[in-house]
Design an enzyme around this catalytic site. Sequence first.
Site, short mmCIF file in Angstrom:
data_model
loop_
_atom_site.label_atom_id
_atom_site.label_comp_id
_atom_site.label_asym_id
_atom_site.label_seq_id
_atom_site.Cartn_x
_atom_site.Cartn_y
_atom_site.Cartn_z
N HIS A 165 0.82 -1.22 0.00
CA HIS A 165 0.00 0.00 0.00
C HIS A 165 0.85 1.27 0.00
O HIS A 165 0.32 2.36 -0.18
CB HIS A 165 -0.92 0.02 1.23
CG HIS A 165 -1.98 -1.04 1.19
ND1 HIS A 165 -3.31 -0.75 1.06
CD2 HIS A 165 -1.91 -2.39 1.24
CE1 HIS A 165 -4.02 -1.87 1.05
NE2 HIS A 165 -3.18 -2.88 1.16
N ASP A 379 3.79 9.75 -0.71
CA ASP A 379 2.54 9.11 -0.29
C ASP A 379 2.21 8.00 -1.28
O ASP A 379 2.24 8.24 -2.50
CB ASP A 379 1.42 10.17 -0.31
CG ASP A 379 0.32 9.92 0.70
OD1 ASP A 379 0.06 8.74 0.99
OD2 ASP A 379 -0.27 10.91 1.19
#
Length: 481
Positions: A165, A379
């Site tokens: 992720h 991110d």
Amino acid sequence: MPGKEGYDLVVVANRLPVDFSVGPDGDLTWQRSPGGLVTALEPVMQGAEGAWVGWSGAPDLAHEPFEADGMLLVPVTLNAVEIERYYEGFSNATLWPLYHDVIAPPDYHRQWWDAYRRVNQRFADAAAEEAAEGAVVWVHDYQLQLVPRMLRDLRPDLRIGFFDHIPFPPVELFAQLPWRRQIIDGLLGADLVGFQRNGDAANFVRSARRLTGYTTRGPVITIPDADGRPGRHVRASSFPISIDSHRFDTLARTPEVQARAKEIKADLGNPATLMLGVDRLDYTKGIRHRIKAYGELLDDGRLDVEHATLVQVASPSRENVGAYQELREHVEGLVGRINGEYGELGHSAIHYLHHSYPPEEMAALYLAADVLLVTSLRDGMNLVAKEYIAARSDERGALVLSEFTGAADELSPGPLLVNPHDIDGMKDIIVAAATMDPREQRRRMRRLRRKVLADDVAKWSETFLGVLSSVPARPLTVDPR
Ligand code: G6P
């Protein structure tokens, strides 16, 4: 629910999709936690015979597997020392900063690595126990990178998928890790390794080639068998994650949420421009850079507190890890200074909220916000940007988005892209967002909404599981390598 023969789909993630609490008589109760992953997987879990292996989030919580919402939840127990070394230590003070461009210096400790290995083995054992023959096992995220290999050793019959992720770093940074080879071998236990961006998948393939010497061809890594002949193939590709966009869209259209959005604006004195930041309080999110730029805009007189305000939601996160404690002090010091200097009675420069809020309140905040500021230094994806877009069925609002997010790769053009290290550049973009013409807002938001509503989280999990299921089933007798 199956008994002995096991489950056809097993999800393995650091956290279970429920929160536990101890009742007045010491009995354990649980409530659904509203994470994105469970929303994505619930329909497939209920359709298949699904089990979810994960940690409860509390120390020493031992609980038998139990059924909840049509799936089996299998708690993995961690003691306080394991939480310190595996979760706070190796996962969040070694891997997390290393994988996010070493924004904070990673700490390398052998005891932490030993705990990581031991805990990964516990997760792998639990998954092996629950999986039916030939089942699909989907392992998630950086906390569990050794599980695919451990699981393959225990159960060569399984189809194993892994999804990362967070970013996967370039080999030049990854090579710092003393256990880099073991991590690559761990991940190569999977049949399919998924990433947020093409760039992450390419970084992984390059690290795998450099550190193992295995042959790679495009996204496929070939692992030799015991005689050195080509054996298994591992595929590394991108599968950008999303949100339940329709649920968010519907929620934001409800009269309650719409009324709450108006109330929020009114409570803030109906500023002409309401800017919003929503993040876990994490040093990867660029919160300090954002607040610095905002403070300078007040300094320069390009914004003023009578007409503009910034609401910063910073939800508490990993509060026992040193770098997070330091960040909190910095951010709170900065907010205090700016508010002290520029705030007036009835007009705060920054409304800083160290809480997390339910989705209804978030949807109202998104509707109230003229500008959403996502200024991460790095991110994996950033789902807040996608939530903002899904909430804006009025096609209003401007999204300022860091180039260093997975979302920027996926959503451009549409957002106003920023380099958060370039404070002057970011200030100009913030002003451009605050003064954007409504027609321009609509043009951009329409394009963004088309994308986010079409590519939702259900499509993400279906796509990943579809590719994983196309891997041919392997009989139990095959050489596990
Ligand atoms: C990121 C990670 C997740 C993690 C979440 C919250 O999104 O990719 O794996 O669960 O942060 O962090 P926490 O440490 O509280 O689980």
